[in-house]
Design an enzyme around this catalytic site. Structure first.
Site, PDB file in Angstrom:
ATOM      1  N   THR A   1      -6.707   6.802   9.576  1.00 30.88           N
ATOM      2  CA  THR A   1      -6.702   5.986   8.943  1.00 30.88           C
ATOM      3  C   THR A   1      -7.816   4.591   8.767  1.00 30.88           C
ATOM      4  OG1 THR A   1      -4.995   4.001   7.872  1.00 30.88           O
ATOM      5  CG2 THR A   1      -5.139   4.715  10.084  1.00 30.88           C
TER       6      THR A   1
ATOM      7  N   HIS B   1      -6.180   3.338  -1.699  1.00 29.15           N
ATOM      8  CA  HIS B   1      -7.561   4.283  -1.063  1.00 29.15           C
ATOM      9  C   HIS B   1      -7.307   5.250  -1.583  1.00 29.15           C
ATOM     10  CE1 HIS B   1      -9.768   4.357   2.549  1.00 29.15           C
ATOM     11  NE2 HIS B   1      -9.981   4.205   1.532  1.00 29.15           N
TER      12      HIS B   1
ATOM     13  N   GLY C   1      -2.068  -2.723   9.748  1.00 28.49           N
ATOM     14  CA  GLY C   1      -0.819  -2.367  11.063  1.00 28.49           C
ATOM     15  C   GLY C   1       0.048  -3.085  11.777  1.00 28.49           C
TER      16      GLY C   1
ATOM     17  N   GLU D   1     -10.949  -9.166   3.908  1.00 28.12           N
ATOM     18  CA  GLU D   1      -9.000  -9.054   4.279  1.00 28.12           C
ATOM     19  C   GLU D   1      -9.944  -9.006   5.675  1.00 28.12           C
ATOM     20  OE1 GLU D   1      -7.019  -6.350   2.367  1.00 28.12           O
ATOM     21  OE2 GLU D   1      -6.393  -4.772   3.518  1.00 28.12           O
TER      22      GLU D   1
ATOM     23  N   GLY E   1       1.422  -0.999   4.052  1.00 29.25           N
ATOM     24  CA  GLY E   1       2.027  -0.039   3.677  1.00 29.25           C
ATOM     25  C   GLY E   1       2.679   0.640   4.815  1.00 29.25           C
ATOM     26  N   HIS E   2       2.416   1.327   5.956  1.00 32.26           N
ATOM     27  CA  HIS E   2       3.165   2.368   6.532  1.00 32.26           C
ATOM     28  C   HIS E   2       4.690   2.095   7.377  1.00 32.26           C
ATOM     29  CE1 HIS E   2       3.818   5.226   9.972  1.00 32.26           C
ATOM     30  NE2 HIS E   2       3.416   5.634   9.065  1.00 32.26           N
TER      31      HIS E   2
ATOM     32  N   ASP F   1       0.167   4.646  -0.084  1.00 35.02           N
ATOM     33  CA  ASP F   1      -0.483   6.000   0.109  1.00 35.02           C
ATOM     34  C   ASP F   1       0.811   6.508   0.770  1.00 35.02           C
ATOM     35  OD1 ASP F   1      -3.454   4.497  -0.290  1.00 35.02           O
ATOM     36  OD2 ASP F   1      -4.044   4.584   1.486  1.00 35.02           O
TER      37      ASP F   1
ATOM     38  N   ARG G   1      -7.169  12.958   0.760  1.00 33.66           N
ATOM     39  CA  ARG G   1      -6.433  13.517   1.278  1.00 33.66           C
ATOM     40  C   ARG G   1      -4.025  12.617   1.088  1.00 33.66           C
ATOM     41  NH1 ARG G   1      -6.998  10.088   7.068  1.00 33.66           N
ATOM     42  NH2 ARG G   1      -9.170  11.365   6.990  1.00 33.66           N
ATOM     43  N   HIS G   2      -4.337  12.002   0.289  1.00 34.60           N
ATOM     44  CA  HIS G   2      -2.825  11.723  -0.459  1.00 34.60           C
ATOM     45  C   HIS G   2      -3.098  10.694  -1.792  1.00 34.60           C
ATOM     46  CE1 HIS G   2      -4.761   7.293   1.124  1.00 34.60           C
ATOM     47  NE2 HIS G   2      -4.393   7.591   2.852  1.00 34.60           N
TER      48      HIS G   2
ATOM     49  N   ARG H   1       3.389  18.451   0.532  1.00 27.65           N
ATOM     50  CA  ARG H   1       4.525  19.889   0.130  1.00 27.65           C
ATOM     51  C   ARG H   1       3.788  19.937  -1.185  1.00 27.65           C
ATOM     52  NH1 ARG H   1       9.450  22.113   0.847  1.00 27.65           N
ATOM     53  NH2 ARG H   1       9.258  21.259   2.877  1.00 27.65           N
TER      54      ARG H   1
ATOM     55  N   ASN I   1       0.582  -1.610  -0.053  1.00 26.08           N
ATOM     56  CA  ASN I   1      -0.166  -0.004  -0.362  1.00 26.08           C
ATOM     57  C   ASN I   1       0.768   0.924   0.250  1.00 26.08           C
ATOM     58  OD1 ASN I   1      -1.207   2.755   0.945  1.00 26.08           O
ATOM     59  ND2 ASN I   1      -2.968   0.923   1.368  1.00 26.08           N
TER      60      ASN I   1
HETATM   61  N1  PXP Z   1      -5.587  -2.708   4.031  1.00 27.42           N
HETATM   62  C1  PXP Z   1      -6.600  -1.886   3.938  1.00 27.42           C
HETATM   63  C2  PXP Z   1      -7.863  -2.696   3.807  1.00 27.42           C
HETATM   64  C3  PXP Z   1      -6.957  -0.635   4.754  1.00 27.42           C
HETATM   65  O1  PXP Z   1      -7.156   0.411   4.518  1.00 27.42           O
HETATM   66  C4  PXP Z   1      -5.039  -0.143   5.050  1.00 27.42           C
HETATM   67  C5  PXP Z   1      -4.721   0.798   5.549  1.00 27.42           C
HETATM   68  O2  PXP Z   1      -5.036   2.027   4.507  1.00 27.42           O
HETATM   69  C6  PXP Z   1      -3.817  -1.943   5.136  1.00 27.42           C
HETATM   70  C7  PXP Z   1      -4.289  -2.917   4.424  1.00 27.42           C
HETATM   71  C8  PXP Z   1      -2.149  -1.071   5.216  1.00 27.42           C
HETATM   72  O3  PXP Z   1      -2.831  -0.632   6.563  1.00 27.42           O
HETATM   73  P1  PXP Z   1      -0.914  -0.431   6.992  1.00 27.42           P
HETATM   74  O4  PXP Z   1      -0.781   0.924   6.615  1.00 27.42           O
HETATM   75  O5  PXP Z   1      -1.024   0.214   8.760  1.00 27.42           O
HETATM   76  O6  PXP Z   1      -0.015  -1.312   6.111  1.00 27.42           O
END
Ligand code: PXP
Length: 248
Positions: free
Chosen positions: A108, A51, A199, A159, A220-221, A10, A57-58, A19, A8
């Site tokens: 989020t 997303h 997470g 998911e 993602g994060h 995002d 926002r992103h 910026r 992910n």
């Molecule tokens: N899966 C879904 C459905 C999500 O909404 C998100 C967050 O946008 C993620 C996975 C990824 O989460 P994270 O950024 O915490 O890894």
């Protein structure tokens, strides 16, 4: 089948918007989202996830459009169930859509989608996406009722929302893992593909891999965070290495 990784991206866009939100056409807009996606793919990621939020926002509309043209693996679009975003999804035609709840104030995606309560509104969206050849997954909390409703509504996959597990400690964490495992077993019995996300990081992935029947993780994060130190390609390779020995 081996466990697949959707990255992910995002928060690559979050950094860019910090910026350039007001000046998207400025010279040297960075970081480049398409370059990030292609580094993920070069490292072996099986898909790119974004997303498109109602508040933009992103990720921006143009990002989804351009990713559709350049992603070589597969594109997974996470979206809230609104007519505006559905129209975009039907125009872009990602391989997968993951339906998520969306609340403007949340930092989020917070809880899972309530498929039971929103059945009537979700059903036509799923049908329209599937008729267009898009596979649909439901982002749900690990509860048997939500798994059952996801089957009944005709989703291809679920998911599992791993956020509660990721935030919990001690006994509560073990309990969350148990809910996730039970939901995975039940979904598999119902012949739903089982994905998981939210997470997940380089540490808690060890426990996530104790869950049965996983087909795909969306992360993602933590990958984007790690990438700020080691680069996207290495960050993705490290996560793939952590996932390598998974047996469903
Ligand atoms: N899966 C879904 C459905 C999500 O909404 C998100 C967050 O946008 C993620 C996975 C990824 O989460 P994270 O950024 O915490 O890894």
């Amino acid at each position: 089948m081996s466990l697949k990784l959707g990255v992910n991206i995002d928060h690559v866009a979050t950094l860019r918007q910090a910026r350039y939100a007001e000046t998207p056409d400025a010279e040297n807009v960075e970081p480049d989202l398409l370059a990030a996606a292609s580094e993920c793919e070069r490292a072996g990621a099986h898909g790119i996830t974004v997303h498109l939020r109602a508040d933009r926002r992103h990720i921006q509309d143009r990002d989804v459009q351009r990713l559709r043209e350049s992603v070589m693996t597969k594109l997974n679009l996470e979206m809230g169930n609104t007519p505006e975003i559905l129209a975009i999804a039907l125009q872009i035609l990602p391989e997968d859509v993951c339906l998520v709840p969306e609340n403007r104030r949340e930092v989020t995606t917070e809880g899972g989608l309530d498929v039971i309560r929103n059945f009537k509104q979700l059903e036509p969206t799923i049908q329209r996406l599937q008729s267009a050849g898009v596979r649909v997954s439901m982002f749900i909390d690990p509860s048997p009722g939500q798994v059952e409703a996801s089957k009944k509504i005709g989703a291809d996959a679920i998911e599992l929302h791993t956020g509660a597990f990721a935030n919990a400690t001690g006994k509560a964490r073990e309990q969350e893992l148990k809910y996730l495992a039970e939901a995975a077993v039940f979904a598999d019995e119902l012949q739903l593909q089982v994905n998981a996300g939210h997470g997940i990081n380089y540490t808690n992935i060890r426990d996530i891999l104790r869950l049965p029947h996983l087909a795909e993780l969306n992360i993602g994060h933590s990958i984007v965070s790690r990438a700020t130190f080691v680069g996207m390609e290495t960050a993705v390779r490290e996560m793939l290495a952590a996932m390598r020995d998974y047996c469903a």
